[in-house]
Motif scaffolding. Structure first.
Motif, PDB file in Angstrom:
ATOM      1  N   ARG A  50      -1.518  23.242  12.954  1.00 22.01           N
ATOM      2  CA  ARG A  50      -2.538  23.391  11.919  1.00 22.01           C
ATOM      3  C   ARG A  50      -3.044  24.832  11.981  1.00 22.01           C
ATOM      4  NH1 ARG A  50      -3.279  19.357   8.116  1.00 22.01           N
ATOM      5  NH2 ARG A  50      -3.265  17.325   9.101  1.00 22.01           N
ATOM      6  N   ARG A  62      -5.331  -2.262  11.147  1.00 22.14           N
ATOM      7  CA  ARG A  62      -5.638  -2.183   9.712  1.00 22.14           C
ATOM      8  C   ARG A  62      -4.427  -2.595   8.855  1.00 22.14           C
ATOM      9  NH1 ARG A  62      -6.891   3.341   6.275  1.00 22.14           N
ATOM     10  NH2 ARG A  62      -7.256   2.326   4.274  1.00 22.14           N
ATOM     11  N   MET A 121       1.696  17.570   6.987  1.00 23.24           N
ATOM     12  CA  MET A 121       0.528  16.903   7.550  1.00 23.24           C
ATOM     13  C   MET A 121      -0.256  16.158   6.467  1.00 23.24           C
ATOM     14  SD  MET A 121      -0.553  20.161   9.675  1.00 23.24           S
ATOM     15  CE  MET A 121       0.697  21.145  10.447  1.00 23.24           C
ATOM     16  N   GLY A 122      -0.721  15.012   6.842  1.00 22.42           N
ATOM     17  CA  GLY A 122      -1.570  14.252   5.925  1.00 22.42           C
ATOM     18  C   GLY A 122      -0.825  13.386   4.933  1.00 22.42           C
ATOM     19  N   LEU A 123       0.515  13.293   5.037  1.00 25.29           N
ATOM     20  CA  LEU A 123       1.253  12.480   4.071  1.00 25.29           C
ATOM     21  C   LEU A 123       1.367  11.019   4.502  1.00 25.29           C
ATOM     22  CD1 LEU A 123       4.087  14.700   2.569  1.00 25.29           C
ATOM     23  CD2 LEU A 123       1.711  14.447   1.931  1.00 25.29           C
ATOM     24  N   GLY A 124       0.692  10.681   5.567  1.00 18.62           N
ATOM     25  CA  GLY A 124       0.690   9.265   5.967  1.00 18.62           C
ATOM     26  C   GLY A 124       1.863   8.884   6.847  1.00 18.62           C
ATOM     27  N   LYS A 125       2.167   9.732   7.822  1.00 15.16           N
ATOM     28  CA  LYS A 125       3.289   9.399   8.716  1.00 15.16           C
ATOM     29  C   LYS A 125       2.969   8.140   9.521  1.00 15.16           C
ATOM     30  CE  LYS A 125       3.415  13.704  10.343  1.00 15.16           C
ATOM     31  NZ  LYS A 125       2.706  14.475   9.307  1.00 15.16           N
ATOM     32  N   THR A 126       1.681   7.932   9.795  1.00 19.49           N
ATOM     33  CA  THR A 126       1.308   6.770  10.611  1.00 19.49           C
ATOM     34  C   THR A 126       1.687   5.473   9.899  1.00 19.49           C
ATOM     35  OG1 THR A 126      -0.597   8.099  11.227  1.00 19.49           O
ATOM     36  CG2 THR A 126      -0.612   5.808  11.927  1.00 19.49           C
ATOM     37  N   ILE A 127       1.291   5.354   8.669  1.00 17.86           N
ATOM     38  CA  ILE A 127       1.550   4.098   7.934  1.00 17.86           C
ATOM     39  C   ILE A 127       3.072   3.896   7.766  1.00 17.86           C
ATOM     40  CG2 ILE A 127       1.307   5.112   5.629  1.00 17.86           C
ATOM     41  CD1 ILE A 127       0.056   2.608   4.630  1.00 17.86           C
ATOM     42  N   THR A 130       0.824  -1.217   0.000  1.00 15.99           N
ATOM     43  CA  THR A 130       0.000   0.000   0.000  1.00 15.99           C
ATOM     44  C   THR A 130       0.856   1.265   0.000  1.00 15.99           C
ATOM     45  OG1 THR A 130      -1.497  -1.256   1.395  1.00 15.99           O
ATOM     46  CG2 THR A 130      -2.001   1.051   1.143  1.00 15.99           C
ATOM     47  N   GLU A 167      -9.792   3.732   8.035  1.00 16.56           N
ATOM     48  CA  GLU A 167      -9.417   2.540   8.779  1.00 16.56           C
ATOM     49  C   GLU A 167     -10.597   1.578   8.924  1.00 16.56           C
ATOM     50  OE1 GLU A 167      -8.311   5.482   9.361  1.00 16.56           O
ATOM     51  OE2 GLU A 167      -6.144   5.241   9.470  1.00 16.56           O
ATOM     52  N   GLN A 183       6.529   7.152   0.399  1.00 13.91           N
ATOM     53  CA  GLN A 183       6.465   6.533   1.728  1.00 13.91           C
ATOM     54  C   GLN A 183       7.477   5.386   1.807  1.00 13.91           C
ATOM     55  OE1 GLN A 183       2.240   5.583   1.749  1.00 13.91           O
ATOM     56  NE2 GLN A 183       1.748   7.490   2.838  1.00 13.91           N
ATOM     57  N   GLN A 227      -7.863  12.940   1.285  1.00 13.90           N
ATOM     58  CA  GLN A 227      -7.372  11.880   2.171  1.00 13.90           C
ATOM     59  C   GLN A 227      -8.300  11.819   3.367  1.00 13.90           C
ATOM     60  OE1 GLN A 227      -3.951  10.106   1.379  1.00 13.90           O
ATOM     61  NE2 GLN A 227      -2.873  11.566   2.679  1.00 13.90           N
ATOM     62  N   ARG A 228      -9.131  10.810   3.423  1.00 11.01           N
ATOM     63  CA  ARG A 228     -10.054  10.722   4.563  1.00 11.01           C
ATOM     64  C   ARG A 228      -9.416   9.932   5.683  1.00 11.01           C
ATOM     65  NH1 ARG A 228     -13.799  10.032   0.485  1.00 11.01           N
ATOM     66  NH2 ARG A 228     -15.257  11.760   0.288  1.00 11.01           N
ATOM     67  N   LYS A 229      -9.729  10.339   6.882  1.00 15.22           N
ATOM     68  CA  LYS A 229      -9.177   9.630   8.035  1.00 15.22           C
ATOM     69  C   LYS A 229     -10.250   9.515   9.094  1.00 15.22           C
ATOM     70  CE  LYS A 229      -5.593  11.302  11.157  1.00 15.22           C
ATOM     71  NZ  LYS A 229      -4.201  11.728  11.177  1.00 15.22           N
TER      72      LYS A 229
HETATM   73  N1  LIG Z   1      -0.418   4.546   1.354  1.00 12.86           N
HETATM   74  C1  LIG Z   1      -1.630   4.827   1.819  1.00 12.86           C
HETATM   75  N2  LIG Z   1      -2.692   4.142   1.397  1.00 12.86           N
HETATM   76  C2  LIG Z   1      -3.919   4.416   1.841  1.00 12.86           C
HETATM   77  N3  LIG Z   1      -4.204   5.354   2.733  1.00 12.86           N
HETATM   78  C3  LIG Z   1      -3.184   6.068   3.187  1.00 12.86           C
HETATM   79  C4  LIG Z   1      -1.852   5.855   2.757  1.00 12.86           C
HETATM   80  N4  LIG Z   1      -1.062   6.731   3.378  1.00 12.86           N
HETATM   81  C5  LIG Z   1      -1.849   7.465   4.170  1.00 12.86           C
HETATM   82  N5  LIG Z   1      -3.116   7.078   4.066  1.00 12.86           N
HETATM   83  C6  LIG Z   1      -4.274   7.636   4.756  1.00 12.86           C
HETATM   84  O1  LIG Z   1      -4.163   9.049   4.745  1.00 12.86           O
HETATM   85  C7  LIG Z   1      -4.672   9.587   5.939  1.00 12.86           C
HETATM   86  C8  LIG Z   1      -3.652  10.510   6.565  1.00 12.86           C
HETATM   87  O2  LIG Z   1      -2.573   9.751   7.086  1.00 12.86           O
HETATM   88  P1  LIG Z   1      -1.906  10.100   8.460  1.00 12.86           P
HETATM   89  O3  LIG Z   1      -2.903  10.441   9.459  1.00 12.86           O
HETATM   90  O4  LIG Z   1      -0.941   9.045   8.780  1.00 12.86           O
HETATM   91  O5  LIG Z   1      -1.155  11.402   8.029  1.00 12.86           O
HETATM   92  P2  LIG Z   1      -0.169  12.209   8.899  1.00 12.86           P
HETATM   93  O6  LIG Z   1       0.999  12.489   8.060  1.00 12.86           O
HETATM   94  O7  LIG Z   1       0.068  11.510  10.192  1.00 12.86           O
HETATM   95  O8  LIG Z   1      -0.994  13.507   9.141  1.00 12.86           O
HETATM   96  P3  LIG Z   1      -1.028  14.415  10.465  1.00 12.86           P
HETATM   97  O9  LIG Z   1       0.266  15.109  10.536  1.00 12.86           O
HETATM   98  O10 LIG Z   1      -2.176  15.299  10.168  1.00 12.86           O
HETATM   99  O11 LIG Z   1      -1.287  13.476  11.598  1.00 12.86           O
HETATM  100  C9  LIG Z   1      -5.027   8.412   6.801  1.00 12.86           C
HETATM  101  O12 LIG Z   1      -6.387   8.135   6.717  1.00 12.86           O
HETATM  102  C10 LIG Z   1      -4.267   7.270   6.218  1.00 12.86           C
HETATM  103  O13 LIG Z   1      -4.838   6.036   6.447  1.00 12.86           O
END
Ligand SMILES: Nc1ncnc2c1ncn2[C@@H]1O[C@H](COP(=O)(O)OP(=O)(O)OP(=O)(O)O)[C@@H](O)[C@H]1O
Length: 954
Positions: free
Chosen positions: A725, A498, A459-465, A434, A868, A439, A658-660
């Motif tokens: 933000r 997830r 923000m929002g670039l998917g740091k969690t994943i 994914t 998720e 990433q 990007q929905r979360k």
């Molecule tokens: N490779 C991916 N595939 C599918 N969904 C993704 C992917 N990367 C990120 N997302 C989705 O994008 C959304 C934003 O990701 P995330 O919360 O990790 O961003 P972030 O960089 O932590 O943002 P913030 O700084 O706002 O916390 C989440 O819903 C996450 O599941």
């Protein structure tokens, strides 16, 4: 540059000088017959026996050196025959006639005040030797010891170049040519550069000795210099330098001139106990040189330090080696300017430039007027510069040398090495497949950095994943600790479940109270604030892999969160910091995060502060709130600590939206609130109830949900603001929720606008404009039903849904307030979903509806794919029943009127939760209650325990 004197000019000068000497000798013998005896006693002294005519001697040998007398001697020559002075020659100055005249005048003034200490500034204006003879060392001259900043070559080098030779000049003047000591060309500081630029040989053409070389040959001068040293040794105050660690102290009696020199040295420190001054070794050479110039002081050099330059330079000169270089003291430092190069940030020194020119990789930057070199030549350059006694070039800090070791140690023609592709075969393939390309690159970077980094993606670039993937690479080293803001604890839990299907849900431990065990799971998730309250467990806990979300929460080392987290990070093998805004206002905020990743970097904050925070000493202590050398700091961070990509960098890889789903748990709902929710749920599932009653129960459940979510919603909004933000939209449905949010923003002085059903259309447009144009933090608090259409908020790129709404069409319209023409970013949509509330049914209902719309080609949106997993929802038959009821209620009626009305008139204080009182009154009353917590209204507020801990996070 001055032109050399012609032979004819030299002859003329010498003639004039001889004439002046003769006249002065005559005059002196006529005016001061009483000094004849003294003169004979001087002649009898050993150091004077071979010297010139006694009438030229400055003083009686039995008396201490008198500057007043010296001035008089000097001024006698300078004031008597201005027309004969060599400064009229083009070889002595490039000053204007006016300048020459002024100097002449000043010198005349001096002669009338010969027995009192002259004003240092006047002295400095006249000529360095005169000034140097003053009991007070003139300020201008002392400044040149200091830092040698800038490129004011002339003004820096001249005083030293001239005054270093001054003892020699003095003796010579007194003995043979009194005129020569006072006929220094006038030097306008503004003209200094052109008049006194050291020549290639290191000599200063404006120096009388250089300029009148034909009159005073070099060998003669050197012999005189040796004589002068001898003379000085016999008559002056003796002192010694004593080494103490990396400093040295000077033991000597009181001497005003020497103290003035001490005070000009940057590393000076006075020890009142021993009444001695001490200095760092970097100032040693400057001090010795300055002391040499003081006629009344002789300093014994440090043992083994080679002593002052006096004997060695004399010996060298006598041996026919090149004469001593310009003795202006210049100090500077090396600064990194790219991954491969550094520059020398230092003032002018001819010798230094000669050295620079020997470096293979040298580049002179005409814009900055600085030299820069490849890092591989750094050590060589520093080593060589150390041989220049009058130059101090501080090397790059150790931290930088370590961070860029690959460049410093060897030639690097490819300054950006490729990060190797990591083997992720051990990580769940669902996750790996994914990852977006950027990433995946971050995961490779992190593994190349051995699992220690600050991932500072926008923000929002998917740091969690990305963080989960990096941590999963080190799964063998788990248990894993994840420290997060409390509002996203459960979102993290969901994300683990997830993305890592191989992880059993019961191995994920979300710590919710101080009694929970921090190490109960394989993945342990805890909030910052709770972590700081687990001190007992922290003493024994040890995690090899740690993720810190929103790591800027650690920016202040004095906070409890930081004090709790830092020791854990110190012992962890892998440290993954996540923050979209690692520093919001100043570099000092980065320090704790840097050392969390690299504990060996800048062990002392002060060193970091001096280099990057423009540290300034204030009466109350050090001020580190500034910033300096940011370009270098950025290079350092990018090399060794941080990876940061902006949305714009990777926009092509991002979806438009990007929905979360943010799982919030109204964990601090009081037992009463919980009971209210449960009772409402029960009502809905009681078969004996009529349809009407069931629906009322559903409305009550919905309303109680809104109320229960308020603290978590506010906490989430405050976390967003703390995370930097700047602009975002918050949609809510119940008036009570909108009120609570706006009241809290007011309380925190956060700029905001609010649009709900009571806002007139004229005001709506004005408020919308205000939001669009605002550059400060702004939150738009909007009613889902009243502000989901016809408004543009494209200057924001984040929408937060504090509440869910059963109609997905309305939600998507609301989302599109930011996702519309004018939007250049990928937009983030956060749905706050509360466990154990009506959201458990609304969320899947929304997804289901969207799916149906999608199948019919009416919607491109697919919530379930973009958010998720939601499999924790409605698992038992009772829950299924409630879900069915929700579905029926919202579908059968075909109209939301009843629900909308009920929501608007909801009074959380009433027993039924469905009050008939006007929503406006209700909202206001509740808002005040909840936010001020005033005693008479506290009853209502008992619904939540500990409100303030939500609304005032640390
Ligand atoms: N490779 C991916 N595939 C599918 N969904 C993704 C992917 N990367 C990120 N997302 C989705 O994008 C959304 C934003 O990701 P995330 O919360 O990790 O961003 P972030 O960089 O932590 O943002 P913030 O700084 O706002 O916390 C989440 O819903 C996450 O599941």
């Amino acid at each position: 540059m001055s032109l050399p004197l012609t032979e004819e000019q030299r002859k003329k000068i010498e003639e004039n000088r001889q004439k002046a000497l003769a006249r002065r000798a005559e005059k002196l013998s006529a005016e001061q017959p009483q000094s004849a005896g003294a003169g004979s006693s001087i002649a009898a002294g050993p150091s004077q026996s071979t010297q010139g005519p006694s009438q030229n001697r400055p003083r009686e040998p039995s008396q201490p050196l008198s500057h007043g007398v010296m001035f008089k001697q000097q001024n006698l020559s300078s004031s008597s025959h201005g027309d004969q002075r060599p400064q009229n020659s083009p070889g002595f100055h490039l000053g204007t006639p006016k300048l020459a005249k002024e100097t002449e005048k000043s010198q005349e003034e001096m002669s009338t005040a010969c027995h009192s200490a002259p004003d240092p500034m006047t002295l400095a204006r006249i000529s360095p030797p005169l000034a140097q003879s003053s009991p007070k060392v003139p300020k201008q001259q002392l400044l040149s010891y200091d830092l040698g900043q800038g490129h004011s070559q002339g003004t820096q080098s001249t005083p030293f170049a001239n005054t270093t030779r001054e003892p020699l000049a003095n003796i010579k003047n007194f003995q043979k040519t009194p005129a020569s000591s006072s006929r220094q060309p006038p030097q306008d500081p503004d003209l200094g550069t052109s008049t006194v630029m050291p020549s290639a040989s290191g000599q200063n053409p404006s120096d009388p000795h250089c300029g009148s070389g034909g009159v005073t040959p070099r060998t003669e001068r050197l012999q005189q210099k040796l004589g002068a040293s001898l003379q000085k040794a016999v008559t002056s105050q003796q002192g010694t330098c004593i080494r103490s660690g990396d400093r040295f102290q000077v033991k000597i009696g009181y001497n005003a001139e020497l103290i003035a020199v001490f005070k000009s040295l940057p590393s000076r420190s006075y020890d009142p106990a021993t009444k001695t001054w001490n200095f760092s070794m970097s100032d040693y050479s400057a001090l010795m040189k300055a002391a040499e110039r003081l006629p009344a002081v002789t300093l014994q050099p440090l043992e083994g330090a080679g002593g002052s330059s006096e004997p060695s330079s004399s010996t060298r000169a006598l041996a026919g080696l090149p004469s001593a270089p310009s003795l202006a003291f210049v100090k500077g430092r090396c600064m990194l300017i790219s991954r491969a190069r550094f520059e020398a940030d230092i003032g002018y020194s001819e010798d230094l430039i000669a050295l620079f020119k020997q470096m293979d990789s040298r580049i002179y930057d005409v814009k900055t007027r600085k030299w820069n070199f490849l890092l591989e030549e750094h050590n060589k350059l520093i080593e060589r510069v150390r041989c220049l006694p009058q130059v101090q070039l501080d090397p790059l800090p150790k931290t930088l040398v370590l961070a860029f070791a690959s460049q410093v140690e060897k030639t690097s023609l490819h300054p950006t090495p490729d990060v190797p592709e990591a083997d992720l075969s051990g990580v769940d393939s669902k996750l790996v497949s994914t990852l977006m390309p950027f990433q995946r690159a971050a995961v490779n970077f992190a593994i190349a950095k051995r699992g220690r980094l600050l991932l500072a993606d926008d923000m929002g670039l998917g740091k969690t994943i990305q963080a989960i993937c990096i941590a999963a690479f080190y799964r063998k080293e788990w248990p894993l600790l994840v420290v997060v803001p409390s509002s996203v604890r459960f979102t993290w839990e969901q994300a683990f479940l997830r993305w890592l299907p191989s992880l059993s849900p019961d191995r994920v431990n979300v710590v919710v109270t101080g009694k929970d065990c921090l190490t109960a799971g394989l993945v342990n998730i805890v909030s910052f604030d709770l972590l700081s309250r687990l001190d007992k467990q922290l003493k024994t806990a040890s995690f090899k892999v740690v993720i810190i979300d929103e790591s800027h929460f650690l920016k202040n080392s004095k906070t409890a969160r930081c004090r709790a987290a830092m020791p854990l990070l110190k012992v962890a093998k892998r440290v993954i910091l996540l923050s979209g805004t690692p520093a919001m206002s100043r570099p000092a905020e980065l320090y704790t995060q840097i050392i969390a990743v690299k504990p060996t970097f800048f062990p002392q904050f002060h060193a970091f502060g001096l280099r990057y925070c423009d540290a300034k000493r204030q009466p109350w202590g050090w001020d580190y709130s500034g910033s300096s050398n940011l370009a270098e700091l950025k290079l350092l961070l990018e090399e060794a600590v941080m990876l940061r990509r902006l949305k714009a960098d990777v926009l092509s890889q991002l979806p438009a939206k990007q929905r979360k789903m943010v799982v919030i748990v109204p964990g601090r709902i009081s037992a009463r609130a919980r009971a209210a929710l449960d009772a409402a749920a029960k009502e809905m599932t009681t078969t004996s109830k009529t349809k009407r009653e069931q629906k009322e129960a559903l409305i009550l459940f919905f309303n109680r949900t809104a109320e229960a979510k308020i603290p978590s919603v506010i906490e989430y909004i405050l976390d967003l603001l703390e995370s930097g933000r700047e602009k975002f939209l918050v949609f809510a449905h119940h008036k009570v929720v909108l009120d609570a949010i706006t009241k809290e923003l007011e309380r925190k002085h956060v700029q905001h606008i609010r649009i709900d059903g009571s806002t007139s259309s004229a005001d709506r447009d004005a408020l919308c404009q205000q939001f669009q144009l605002s550059e400060r933090h702004t939150v738009a608090v909007l009613s889902i039903t009243a502000a989901n259409m016809g408004l543009t908020f494209s200057s924001a790129d984040l929408v937060v849904f504090a509440e869910l709404f059963w109609n997905p069409g309305v939600l998507i319209q609301a989302e599109d307030r930011v996702h519309r023409i004018g939007q250049t970013n990928s937009v983030g949509i956060h749905y706050l979903v509360a466990k154990g509330t009506a959201d458990d049914y609304l969320w899947p209902l929304i997804q289901e509806k969207i799916k149906v719309l999608g199948q019919a080609g009416l919607s491109e949106t697919n919530f379930s794919e973009m958010t998720e997993a939601t499999d924790y929802l409605y698992k038992d038959p009772k829950q299924q029943k409630i879900y069915d009821l929700f579905q029926k209620s919202f579908e059968e009626d075909g109209s939301d009127t009843e629900l909308l009305e009920a929501a608007e008139s909801f009074d959380p204080g009433s027993a039924s939760g469905i009050s008939g009182s006007g929503s406006q009154d209700l909202g206001d009353t509740l808002g005040e209650d909840t936010l001020t917590g005033s005693p008479p209204k506290k009853r209502r507020f008992e619904f939540f325990d500990n409100w303030d801990s939500f609304t005032s996070p640390l």
